[in-house]
Design an enzyme around this catalytic site. Structure first.
Site, mmCIF file in Angstrom:
data_model
loop_
_atom_site.group_PDB
_atom_site.id
_atom_site.type_symbol
_atom_site.label_atom_id
_atom_site.label_comp_id
_atom_site.label_asym_id
_atom_site.label_seq_id
_atom_site.Cartn_x
_atom_site.Cartn_y
_atom_site.Cartn_z
ATOM 1 C CE1 TYR A 75 -3.281 2.941 0.603
ATOM 2 C CE2 TYR A 75 -1.942 3.489 2.206
ATOM 3 C CZ TYR A 75 -3.011 3.814 1.423
ATOM 4 O OH TYR A 75 -3.706 5.034 1.577
ATOM 5 C CG HIS A 88 -3.755 13.907 -0.884
ATOM 6 N ND1 HIS A 88 -3.941 13.432 -2.017
ATOM 7 C CD2 HIS A 88 -3.807 12.906 0.032
ATOM 8 C CE1 HIS A 88 -4.630 12.082 -1.848
ATOM 9 N NE2 HIS A 88 -4.377 11.812 -0.585
ATOM 10 C CG ASN A 148 0.106 8.620 6.331
ATOM 11 O OD1 ASN A 148 0.104 7.609 6.362
ATOM 12 N ND2 ASN A 148 -1.176 9.377 6.719
ATOM 13 C CE1 TYR A 176 -18.012 30.021 48.308
ATOM 14 C CE2 TYR A 176 -19.392 28.986 46.388
ATOM 15 C CZ TYR A 176 -19.205 29.187 47.564
ATOM 16 O OH TYR A 176 -20.029 28.522 48.321
ATOM 17 N NE ARG A 228 -14.439 31.518 50.671
ATOM 18 C CZ ARG A 228 -15.646 31.195 51.126
ATOM 19 N NH1 ARG A 228 -15.747 29.862 51.674
ATOM 20 N NH2 ARG A 228 -16.803 31.612 51.148
ATOM 21 C CG PHE A 249 -3.248 7.326 10.088
ATOM 22 C CD1 PHE A 249 -4.481 7.348 10.238
ATOM 23 C CD2 PHE A 249 -2.688 6.269 9.378
ATOM 24 C CE1 PHE A 249 -5.292 6.576 9.827
ATOM 25 C CE2 PHE A 249 -3.785 4.996 8.856
ATOM 26 C CZ PHE A 249 -4.914 5.366 9.144
ATOM 27 C CD GLU A 266 -8.731 8.276 4.567
ATOM 28 O OE1 GLU A 266 -9.113 9.394 4.545
ATOM 29 O OE2 GLU A 266 -7.661 7.959 3.837
#
Length: 660
Positions: free
Chosen positions: A164, A194, A307, A395, A398, A444, A529
């Site tokens: 791959y 990409h 990647n 508060y 404190r 990844f 994905e």
């Protein structure tokens, strides 16, 4: 022959100069002539002579005198910009400099190196690499591991094994086998296709961090990149040649594909790139100006560059470092507010925090004692209300150890995850040289940093939420016993009225930003994905939340210092007086209304640069040395400020005697 790269209306032109005595004006005209030659309509001009223009350097934007010679005014291969009079800048135009150019015009090439091996980088190191404080080199061990993993890839290609991303397509195309003569084209196509991000480009600092972190991951030796290519990437980093990387487009699995592809795109000489020398220009020109060659991708190398979770994690490292800085300073600011509001330190007694021993809580209580302990640092303000009839504080004062404390613990938790992530291999497939094989997995996936950064945003936001309430107490005369909105002649003057509104607006905006992005997932790549982390947005919004926290605390710091003015001539403790003096060195007292935004910006800058911490830290550490018994040494696992365990007998301040 000298050559200059000239920017004209969005285009970059290489202009050779045979005669160094030619003028800068000649260079501009020659660039315009070449620009007109490339346009069917001559760019809308009848002749070069009618074009009126001025010229400026891309670095620093300094204007050049048109009558100076290029020999006197310019360096060889310098980048300049021709600005044509009457042009209106398009909103889509990429400027020659990023936002904040005044910061980057001061850039000096670092002389020191940091050695990367993929295993020992810290979040502080990465932030400093982003600031341009170091160059990078690999350790010999890292070089060896990179070579060994590359040998595995070369064997796969030679034997035409189906693996791959090396000899197949990507994502849904994983079953498509690519012939050997197309393997280099496969990697280039991957990077180009990409590179599909949108939005503003990352700043140079953040791009340096991203590039440095990717180098660190590649140095681990599980990516299959060649040592030659990795050295080219390092040379680009060391020359501060930084690709154009849009901030939006990653879903955080399979890694940060879009931003890392833009990173790789610049390295192969395509798209835009920035350097202190050139400003924004075509990547091939920027690399050439620095004597560098574009990377020629070999099999697997495109995938090796894109990647991983480095976009999420590099921004996350900046977030966690800034969060730590503002958390430390929040304690100092809150202590100053407590002084102005004439509060008690009884709530910070060691015995209280010993019976609820969270580390962060104990450390915050200790810091308050170190700044406010009347026996250690006499305070005239504290003495003035020693016998008042108030029993306990609100508060927001404190409970600072409990509220600020969990923020410290959150930051420590997130920093631990970030430190692991920046030294992790996040490729797919992974190359294991010792086994002489590649294995596909899911390193990844950005769920770890995504979840951690969502948690960081939620945790750090609370510093702003409680700070805004303290600002309200400072501005409200029924709660502070000070003039309304901390100004004289109220009505004529509005004082801090709208500064408090700004703080409230930022806190409200943070509430929306704190909604976790990592609870969302959208299936991508044709359901290949099918679960993603959305970590890119987790990182970006965490940084926005932290910036808002810094700004809210800047407003509280200004308000507390203004409150001091109404308590004069009384003085507070020595460390808090030093903080007051620091603020007054950049912001004068508020005697009557004036333009307030610059004051907030100046105080914000003090916090970002950690000046408030630098002033107070020596007093905090001196107090620690004097109050931590030798028999109980500082734990190496405790916060960097030292042990959080204190003697039960230390810190019994006697403000508000009626509490006894």
């Amino acid at each position: 022959m000298p050559r200059y790269t000239v920017h004209v209306r969005g285009e970059w032109l290489a202009v050779p100069c045979l005669n160094r005595t030619n003028t800068v004006g000649w260079l501009g005209k020659e660039a315009v002539r070449r620009y007109m030659k490339n346009k069917p309509d001559n760019g809308g001009f009848a002749s070069v002579e009618e074009v009126k223009f001025y010229i400026r350097r891309c670095k620093g934007l300094g204007l050049l005198d048109l009558d100076d010679t290029v020999e006197d005014a310019l360096e060889d291969n310098e980048f300049v910009e021709v600005v044509i009079e009457g042009d209106i800048m398009s909103p889509d135009f990429i400027p020659s400099q990023p936002e904040g150019v005044h910061l980057y015009s001061k850039y000096r090439e670092p002389e020191q190196y940091i050695s990367l091996d993929g295993n020992s980088l810290t979040t502080e190191d990465l932030v400093n690499l982003g600031k341009g404080l170091y160059k990078i080199k690999l350790t010999p061990a890292a070089e060896m591991k990179v070579k060994q993993s590359r040998e595995v890839i070369e064997r796969i290609v030679k034997e035409q094994t189906v693996v791959y991303g090396i000899t197949t397509g990507f994502g849904k195309f994983a079953r498509t086998v690519i012939p050997n003569n197309k393997l280099r084209e496969l990697q280039v196509n991957l990077v180009r296709s990409h590179s599909a991000g949108v939005g503003k480009p990352l700043t140079p600092e953040r791009t340096r961090m991203l590039l440095a972190l990717r180098i660190n991951v590649l140095a681990k030796g599980y990516s299959g990149i060649s040592l030659e290519t990795l050295q080219q990437v390092i040379e680009a980093f060391n020359a501060s040649c930084l690709p154009y990387i849009p901030e939006k487009g990653t879903v955080g699995a399979s890694g940060d594909l879009a931003p890392l592809s833009h990173l790789a795109l610049g390295l192969i000489g395509e798209g835009k790139m920035w350097s202190p020398k050139s400003g924004w220009a075509d990547a091939k020109y920027v690399l050439e100006a620095h004597g560098l060659r574009p990377v020629t991708l070999k099999p697997k190398e495109g995938l090796a560059l894109i990647n991983g979770t480095q976009m999420i994690t590099s921004l996350g490292c900046e977030a966690v470092e800034r969060a730590g800085a503002i958390a430390r300073q929040a304690d100092i600011i809150a202590a100053l507010t407590l002084e102005v509001l004439k509060g008690t330190t009884r709530a910070f007694d060691t015995d209280i925090h010993a019976v609820r021993p969270h580390r962060g809580q104990a450390e915050v209580a200790f810091r308050f004692r170190s700044l406010l302990d009347s026996d250690h640092h006499p305070s005239e303000i504290a003495e003035s209300h020693r016998f008042c009839d108030r029993v306990q504080d609100a508060y927001t004062m404190r409970c600072c150890p409990q509220v600020h404390g969990v923020v410290n613990d959150t930051i420590a938790f997130v920093k631990d995850i970030m430190t692991t992530e920046i030294n992790s291999a996040t490729d797919n497939p992974m190359v294991f040289a010792e086994r002489a094989e590649t294995i596909s997995g899911g390193n990844f996936h950005g769920e770890y940093p995504a979840k951690a950064l969502d948690y960081l945003a939620i945790g750090v936001h609370e510093l702003a939420a409680i700070s805004e309430r303290r600002i309200e107490r400072l501005c409200n005369p029924s709660l502070s016993e000070l003039p309304a909105f901390l100004v004289t002649e109220g009505g004529l003057n509005s004082g801090f009225m709208i500064a408090h509104c700004t703080a409230a607006a930022l806190v409200s905006e943070n509430k929306a930003l704190c909604h976790p992005s990592s609870v969302d997932s959208l299936s991508t790549s044709a359901a290949t994905e099918d679960h993603v982390s959305m970590g890119g947005w987790a990182a970006r919004k965490a940084l926005r939340v932290i910036e808002h926290v810094e700004q809210v605390l800047a407003i509280e710091l200004l308000a507390a210092c203004q409150g001091i003015e109404f308590l004069r001539p009384l003085r507070t403790t020595t460390p808090l007086e030093k903080v007051y003096d620091l603020v007054r060195s950049v912001v004068r007292p508020w005697m009557k209304d004036r333009f307030m935004a610059p004051d907030i910006e100046a105080a914000h800058k003090l916090l970002v640069e950690q000046k408030v911490w630098e002033v107070a830290k020596p007093y905090i550490e001196k107090y620690r040395r004097e109050h931590v018994p030798e028999s109980r040494p500082i734990s190496p696992t405790a916060f960097s400020l030292g042990s959080l365990e204190m003697d039960a007998g230390v810190g019994h301040d006697h403000r508000h005697q009626n509490e006894l």
